[in-house]
Design a protein around this motif. Structure first.
Motif, PDB file in Angstrom:
ATOM      1  N   VAL A  11       0.865  -1.181   0.000  1.00  0.00           N
ATOM      2  CA  VAL A  11       0.000   0.000   0.000  1.00  0.00           C
ATOM      3  C   VAL A  11       0.899   1.228   0.000  1.00  0.00           C
ATOM      4  CG1 VAL A  11      -1.663   1.357   1.347  1.00  0.00           C
ATOM      5  CG2 VAL A  11      -1.882  -1.150   1.226  1.00  0.00           C
ATOM      6  N   LYS A  12       0.548   2.203  -0.829  1.00  0.00           N
ATOM      7  CA  LYS A  12       1.269   3.480  -0.830  1.00  0.00           C
ATOM      8  C   LYS A  12       0.253   4.607  -0.744  1.00  0.00           C
ATOM      9  CE  LYS A  12       4.640   6.406  -1.014  1.00  0.00           C
ATOM     10  NZ  LYS A  12       5.586   6.540   0.115  1.00  0.00           N
ATOM     11  N   ILE A  13       0.413   5.422   0.301  1.00  0.00           N
ATOM     12  CA  ILE A  13      -0.452   6.574   0.517  1.00  0.00           C
ATOM     13  C   ILE A  13       0.414   7.822   0.563  1.00  0.00           C
ATOM     14  CG2 ILE A  13      -2.164   7.661   2.015  1.00  0.00           C
ATOM     15  CD1 ILE A  13      -2.799   4.871   3.132  1.00  0.00           C
ATOM     16  N   TYR A  14       0.109   8.770  -0.290  1.00  0.00           N
ATOM     17  CA  TYR A  14       0.804  10.052  -0.271  1.00  0.00           C
ATOM     18  C   TYR A  14       0.000  11.036   0.591  1.00  0.00           C
ATOM     19  CZ  TYR A  14       3.587   8.306  -4.163  1.00  0.00           C
ATOM     20  OH  TYR A  14       4.434   7.562  -4.947  1.00  0.00           O
ATOM     21  N   GLY A  15       0.736  11.848   1.355  1.00  0.00           N
ATOM     22  CA  GLY A  15       0.071  12.841   2.199  1.00  0.00           C
ATOM     23  C   GLY A  15      -0.692  12.205   3.333  1.00  0.00           C
ATOM     24  N   VAL A  16      -0.063  11.240   4.013  1.00  0.00           N
ATOM     25  CA  VAL A  16      -0.736  10.495   5.079  1.00  0.00           C
ATOM     26  C   VAL A  16      -1.302  11.427   6.149  1.00  0.00           C
ATOM     27  CG1 VAL A  16      -0.391   8.806   6.920  1.00  0.00           C
ATOM     28  CG2 VAL A  16       0.661   8.434   4.687  1.00  0.00           C
ATOM     29  N   ASN A  17      -0.550  12.461   6.490  1.00  0.00           N
ATOM     30  CA  ASN A  17      -0.953  13.345   7.582  1.00  0.00           C
ATOM     31  C   ASN A  17      -1.642  14.625   7.107  1.00  0.00           C
ATOM     32  OD1 ASN A  17       0.180  11.625   9.598  1.00  0.00           O
ATOM     33  ND2 ASN A  17       2.215  12.382   9.041  1.00  0.00           N
ATOM     34  N   THR A  18      -2.154  14.592   5.888  1.00  0.00           N
ATOM     35  CA  THR A  18      -2.863  15.758   5.352  1.00  0.00           C
ATOM     36  C   THR A  18      -4.367  15.498   5.345  1.00  0.00           C
ATOM     37  OG1 THR A  18      -2.803  15.007   3.043  1.00  0.00           O
ATOM     38  CG2 THR A  18      -0.876  16.221   3.862  1.00  0.00           C
ATOM     39  N   LYS A  19      -5.131  16.520   5.006  1.00  0.00           N
ATOM     40  CA  LYS A  19      -6.583  16.382   4.964  1.00  0.00           C
ATOM     41  C   LYS A  19      -7.044  15.538   3.777  1.00  0.00           C
ATOM     42  CE  LYS A  19      -7.717  20.745   7.280  1.00  0.00           C
ATOM     43  NZ  LYS A  19      -8.416  22.061   7.153  1.00  0.00           N
ATOM     44  N   ASN A  20      -6.211  15.507   2.735  1.00  0.00           N
ATOM     45  CA  ASN A  20      -6.612  14.788   1.518  1.00  0.00           C
ATOM     46  C   ASN A  20      -5.533  13.789   1.093  1.00  0.00           C
ATOM     47  OD1 ASN A  20      -9.148  16.282   0.942  1.00  0.00           O
ATOM     48  ND2 ASN A  20      -7.739  18.018   0.711  1.00  0.00           N
ATOM     49  N   PRO A  21      -5.336  12.726   1.858  1.00  0.00           N
ATOM     50  CA  PRO A  21      -4.346  11.720   1.457  1.00  0.00           C
ATOM     51  C   PRO A  21      -4.762  11.021   0.171  1.00  0.00           C
ATOM     52  CG  PRO A  21      -5.681  10.903   3.264  1.00  0.00           C
ATOM     53  CD  PRO A  21      -6.053  12.351   3.086  1.00  0.00           C
ATOM     54  N   TYR A  22      -3.747  10.589  -0.596  1.00  0.00           N
ATOM     55  CA  TYR A  22      -4.034   9.913  -1.865  1.00  0.00           C
ATOM     56  C   TYR A  22      -3.458   8.503  -1.822  1.00  0.00           C
ATOM     57  CZ  TYR A  22      -3.712   8.591  -6.766  1.00  0.00           C
ATOM     58  OH  TYR A  22      -3.808   7.914  -7.956  1.00  0.00           O
ATOM     59  N   LYS A  23      -4.304   7.520  -2.020  1.00  0.00           N
ATOM     60  CA  LYS A  23      -3.880   6.121  -1.994  1.00  0.00           C
ATOM     61  C   LYS A  23      -3.529   5.684  -3.410  1.00  0.00           C
ATOM     62  CE  LYS A  23      -5.161   1.811   0.334  1.00  0.00           C
ATOM     63  NZ  LYS A  23      -6.230   1.130   1.113  1.00  0.00           N
ATOM     64  N   ALA A  24      -2.226   5.549  -3.676  1.00  0.00           N
ATOM     65  CA  ALA A  24      -1.754   5.233  -5.021  1.00  0.00           C
ATOM     66  C   ALA A  24      -1.730   3.737  -5.293  1.00  0.00           C
ATOM     67  CB  ALA A  24      -0.356   5.822  -5.233  1.00  0.00           C
ATOM     68  N   LEU A  25      -1.473   2.930  -4.275  1.00  0.00           N
ATOM     69  CA  LEU A  25      -1.439   1.475  -4.431  1.00  0.00           C
ATOM     70  C   LEU A  25      -2.322   0.845  -3.361  1.00  0.00           C
ATOM     71  CD1 LEU A  25       2.371   0.834  -5.086  1.00  0.00           C
ATOM     72  CD2 LEU A  25       0.535   0.982  -6.777  1.00  0.00           C
ATOM     73  N   HIS A  26      -3.112  -0.160  -3.778  1.00  0.00           N
ATOM     74  CA  HIS A  26      -4.125  -0.757  -2.909  1.00  0.00           C
ATOM     75  C   HIS A  26      -3.810  -2.223  -2.635  1.00  0.00           C
ATOM     76  CE1 HIS A  26      -7.091   2.620  -3.485  1.00  0.00           C
ATOM     77  NE2 HIS A  26      -6.316   2.802  -4.550  1.00  0.00           N
ATOM     78  N   GLY A  27      -2.831  -2.510  -1.808  1.00  0.00           N
ATOM     79  CA  GLY A  27      -2.568  -3.884  -1.393  1.00  0.00           C
ATOM     80  C   GLY A  27      -2.078  -4.788  -2.507  1.00  0.00           C
ATOM     81  N   ILE A  28      -1.009  -4.393  -3.171  1.00  0.00           N
ATOM     82  CA  ILE A  28      -0.469  -5.159  -4.303  1.00  0.00           C
ATOM     83  C   ILE A  28       0.261  -6.410  -3.817  1.00  0.00           C
ATOM     84  CG2 ILE A  28       1.229  -5.133  -6.180  1.00  0.00           C
ATOM     85  CD1 ILE A  28      -1.092  -3.433  -6.908  1.00  0.00           C
ATOM     86  N   ASP A  29      -0.114  -7.551  -4.355  1.00  0.00           N
ATOM     87  CA  ASP A  29       0.621  -8.814  -4.177  1.00  0.00           C
ATOM     88  C   ASP A  29       1.227  -9.178  -5.529  1.00  0.00           C
ATOM     89  OD1 ASP A  29       0.052  -9.426  -1.429  1.00  0.00           O
ATOM     90  OD2 ASP A  29      -1.979  -9.992  -2.040  1.00  0.00           O
ATOM     91  N   LEU A  30       2.538  -9.357  -5.565  1.00  0.00           N
ATOM     92  CA  LEU A  30       3.176  -9.622  -6.861  1.00  0.00           C
ATOM     93  C   LEU A  30       4.479 -10.382  -6.665  1.00  0.00           C
ATOM     94  CD1 LEU A  30       3.211  -9.108  -9.945  1.00  0.00           C
ATOM     95  CD2 LEU A  30       4.469  -6.987  -9.462  1.00  0.00           C
ATOM     96  N   LYS A  31       4.609 -11.492  -7.381  1.00  0.00           N
ATOM     97  CA  LYS A  31       5.852 -12.263  -7.386  1.00  0.00           C
ATOM     98  C   LYS A  31       6.532 -12.096  -8.740  1.00  0.00           C
ATOM     99  CE  LYS A  31       4.436 -15.931  -4.159  1.00  0.00           C
ATOM    100  NZ  LYS A  31       3.175 -15.335  -3.721  1.00  0.00           N
TER     101      LYS A  31
END
Length: 230
Positions: A11-31
């Motif tokens: 999971v990658k979230i930009y701006g975690v501590n801001t009012k409008n965080p953006y979730k760029a990756l949603h639980g990627i599983d990849l081999k």
């Protein structure tokens, strides 16, 4: 088959501590299998460059694990990560980023010099071998500014291989090349994959380019939308 990478719930979230965080990756599983040739595709904003940066240790995931050859690098310091990245991962970018004041062979040797190890005769011979592999042996002492765009990208490919990395990440590596040069460069990457057993992950928005890979992973809105192995 052995895996070089085993991404777990990334999971990658930009701006975690801001009012409008953006979730760029949603639980990627990849081999990613060793010695394989993979393409990650997706439209702008799909998360493919974010994923590449996390795989390449240029950025850290907000959540999840990225074991590399079963090595846990999650607690490495910035210095340890930089050393790990230089030794284990090669990078090819859309822009070649050659140093204009240096020759082709000096540019190829640069990642090795960054590691502060001495340039031995064996290392120089490897650089010459790589330039020969990419078809530029007679240009080894040519200043990079005197090479064509396609030749400069070939130098960048050789540079990515000087430290004998386990994995090469290529971000739109032919984005600035014409169609003939694009075909030539991708044929070269496939030959390197076959001959040197180097694992490749190619990031591209071009499906025609992706179809040259053995596996196509398509991202959409930060999730894996399709995963096709030929």
């Amino acid at each position: 088959m052995d895996n070089i990478l085993n991404l777990e719930k990334i999971v990658k979230i930009y701006g975690v501590n801001t009012k409008n965080p953006y979730k760029a990756l949603h639980g990627i599983d990849l081999k990613i299998t060793k010695n394989s040739f993979n393409a990650i595709i997706g439209q702008s904003g799909s998360g493919k460059s974010t994923l590449l940066n996390i795989i390449g240790t240029l950025d850290q995931a907000t959540e999840g694990k990225v074991p590399f050859n079963d090595e846990d690098i999650s607690n490495y310091s910035k210095e340890q990560l930089a050393d790990f990245r230089n030794r284990k991962i090669g990078f090819i970018f859309q822009f070649h980023y050659l140093l204009p004041e240096f020759t082709a062979i000096e540019n190829v040797l640069m990642p090795y010099q960054i590691s502060k190890r001495p340039i031995t005769e064996e290392v120089r011979e490897r650089a010459e071998y790589l330039l020969d592999t990419v078809g530029l042996s007679k240009y080894k002492n040519t200043p990079s500014t005197q090479l064509s765009g396609g030749q400069q990208q070939r130098v960048a490919i050789a540079r990515s291989l000087i430290n004998q990395p386990d994995l090469v990440l290529a971000d739109e590596p032919t984005g600035n090349l014409d169609s003939d040069s694009t075909e030539s460069v991708y044929q070269l990457l496939r030959e390197i994959n076959k001959d040197l057993k180097t694992t490749f992950v190619i990031i591209t928005h071009d499906r025609k380019v992706a179809e040259k890979a053995d596996r196509i992973i398509e991202l959409k809105d930060g999730s894996i939308y399709a995963d096709i192995t030929k």
